[in-house]
Design a protein around this motif. Structure first.
Motif, short mmCIF file in Angstrom:
data_model
loop_
_atom_site.label_atom_id
_atom_site.label_comp_id
_atom_site.label_asym_id
_atom_site.label_seq_id
_atom_site.Cartn_x
_atom_site.Cartn_y
_atom_site.Cartn_z
N LEU A 80 0.72 -1.11 -0.10
CA LEU A 80 0.07 0.11 0.03
C LEU A 80 0.70 1.21 0.00
O LEU A 80 1.99 1.25 0.43
N PRO A 81 0.32 2.37 -0.47
CA PRO A 81 1.03 3.56 -0.63
C PRO A 81 1.31 4.22 0.87
O PRO A 81 0.65 4.01 1.67
N GLU A 82 2.67 4.69 0.98
CA GLU A 82 2.80 5.28 2.38
C GLU A 82 1.76 6.47 2.47
O GLU A 82 1.57 7.12 1.51
N LEU A 83 1.60 6.93 3.78
CA LEU A 83 0.84 8.04 4.05
C LEU A 83 1.64 9.35 3.99
O LEU A 83 2.95 9.25 4.36
N GLU A 84 1.22 10.43 3.64
CA GLU A 84 1.91 11.70 3.38
C GLU A 84 1.51 12.72 4.34
O GLU A 84 0.15 12.70 4.39
N TRP A 85 2.54 13.15 4.96
CA TRP A 85 2.38 14.21 5.84
C TRP A 85 2.23 15.73 5.27
O TRP A 85 2.69 15.91 4.41
N SER A 86 1.43 16.47 6.10
CA SER A 86 1.28 17.85 5.73
C SER A 86 1.42 18.75 7.14
O SER A 86 0.84 18.21 8.02
N GLU A 87 2.06 19.88 6.95
CA GLU A 87 2.26 20.61 8.35
C GLU A 87 0.94 21.08 8.73
O GLU A 87 0.66 21.16 10.05
N ALA A 88 0.06 21.15 7.88
CA ALA A 88 -1.43 21.56 8.36
C ALA A 88 -2.13 20.48 9.11
O ALA A 88 -3.06 21.01 9.99
N LEU A 89 -1.57 19.58 9.28
CA LEU A 89 -2.08 18.50 10.18
C LEU A 89 -1.45 18.67 11.61
O LEU A 89 -1.82 17.83 12.52
N ALA A 90 -0.27 19.30 11.83
CA ALA A 90 0.12 19.49 13.25
C ALA A 90 -0.83 19.60 14.46
O ALA A 90 -0.45 18.98 15.28
N PRO A 91 -1.58 20.55 14.16
CA PRO A 91 -2.51 20.51 15.33
C PRO A 91 -3.33 19.42 15.65
O PRO A 91 -3.40 18.84 16.86
N LEU A 92 -3.78 18.50 14.62
CA LEU A 92 -4.49 17.41 14.75
C LEU A 92 -3.45 16.46 15.66
O LEU A 92 -4.08 15.60 16.27
N LEU A 93 -2.39 16.09 15.05
CA LEU A 93 -1.52 15.41 15.82
C LEU A 93 -1.29 15.77 17.38
O LEU A 93 -1.17 14.91 17.90
N ALA A 94 -1.12 17.04 17.51
CA ALA A 94 -1.06 17.42 18.88
C ALA A 94 -2.25 17.04 19.80
O ALA A 94 -2.38 16.62 20.86
N GLU A 95 -3.53 17.21 19.05
CA GLU A 95 -4.74 16.88 19.50
C GLU A 95 -4.91 15.42 19.85
O GLU A 95 -5.13 15.03 21.12
N ALA A 96 -4.50 14.64 19.08
CA ALA A 96 -4.53 13.14 19.03
C ALA A 96 -3.63 12.48 20.16
O ALA A 96 -4.12 11.83 21.21
N GLU A 97 -2.39 13.30 20.18
CA GLU A 97 -1.52 13.07 21.27
C GLU A 97 -2.11 13.29 22.59
O GLU A 97 -1.79 12.28 23.54
N ALA A 98 -2.57 14.21 22.90
CA ALA A 98 -3.15 14.87 24.13
C ALA A 98 -4.22 13.64 24.74
O ALA A 98 -4.45 13.38 25.85
N ILE A 99 -5.12 13.39 23.76
CA ILE A 99 -6.27 12.56 24.05
C ILE A 99 -5.73 11.46 24.39
O ILE A 99 -6.09 10.65 25.29
#
Length: 203
Positions: free
Chosen positions: A110-129
């Motif tokens: 399967l293709p690798e998932l691609e990162w966008s800096e616009a997702l940084a707040p979502l990553l921080a939210e997921a980590e906190a939860i």
């Protein structure tokens, strides 16, 4: 299409996440022995979730999406091997082939998932939860203090592994088609699990 040796397991493996295994069945000892005999470094095997049934007894139902694991260490015990693999690429199973003597399958990566800096707040939210949920669990573990990778895609997969979820939910996460989708599912499933705990239902 390459044929890969396979480990059907009762748990989901994510990319960038280690998996320790105690190997004692003769056919899987043969599998590991063949991997260790390979001339090229970074030998890999596929890991898929057993969705229903018992692999040891045969007749099991195996998931269609899994993760390759790179063998990074192997230590011999009295009558078994203790190995550690690390998840690398995801795949879909195209076809199971005859055992040799262990399970084998033809895989499509399967293709690798691609990162966008616009997702940084979502990553921080997921980590906190996720960290909050681990800390609130009935039996808190050291997982709440695990440091995530500096690679944001790796960190997203590590959060998927850390989230206190059942294997069915983990398999849902494994099939994510984008980093954003993965993180949103991590958040939603973790919050759903918290609601179950609050209601006394467990995970």
């Amino acid at each position: 299409m390459a044929v890969s040796p396979m480990f059907p397991l009762g748990s989901v493996l994510f990319p960038f996440v280690p998996i320790p295994l105690r190997v004692f069945e003769p056919r899987y000892l043969t599998l590991v022995g063949r991997l260790l005999d390979e001339d090229e470094p970074g030998f890999e095997f596929g890991v898929v979730l057993i969705e229903r049934g018992s692999e040891a007894g045969g007749g099991d139902q195996r998931a269609a999406v899994g993760t390759m694991a790179r063998l990074v260490s192997a230590a011999a015990g009295a009558d078994d091997l203790l190995i550690v693999g690390v998840g690398t690429r995801r795949f879909t199973v195209e076809r199971w082939v005859d055992d040799d003597p262990y399970p084998r399958a033809e895989l499509a990566m399967l293709p690798e998932l691609e990162w966008s800096e616009a997702l940084a707040p979502l990553l921080a939210e997921a980590e906190a939860i996720v960290r909050r949920s681990i800390a609130r669990a009935a039996e808190p573990s050291s997982d709440a203090d695990i440091e995530l990778s500096d690679d944001p895609v790796a960190a997203a997969w590590q959060l998927a592994a850390l989230a206190p979820l059942g294997e069915y939910d983990r398999y849902t996460l494994l099939r994510a088609t984008s980093v954003g989708g993965l993180l949103r599912q991590v958040i939603d499933l973790t919050l759903d699990a918290e609601e179950l705990w609050a209601a006394g239902g467990g995970v």
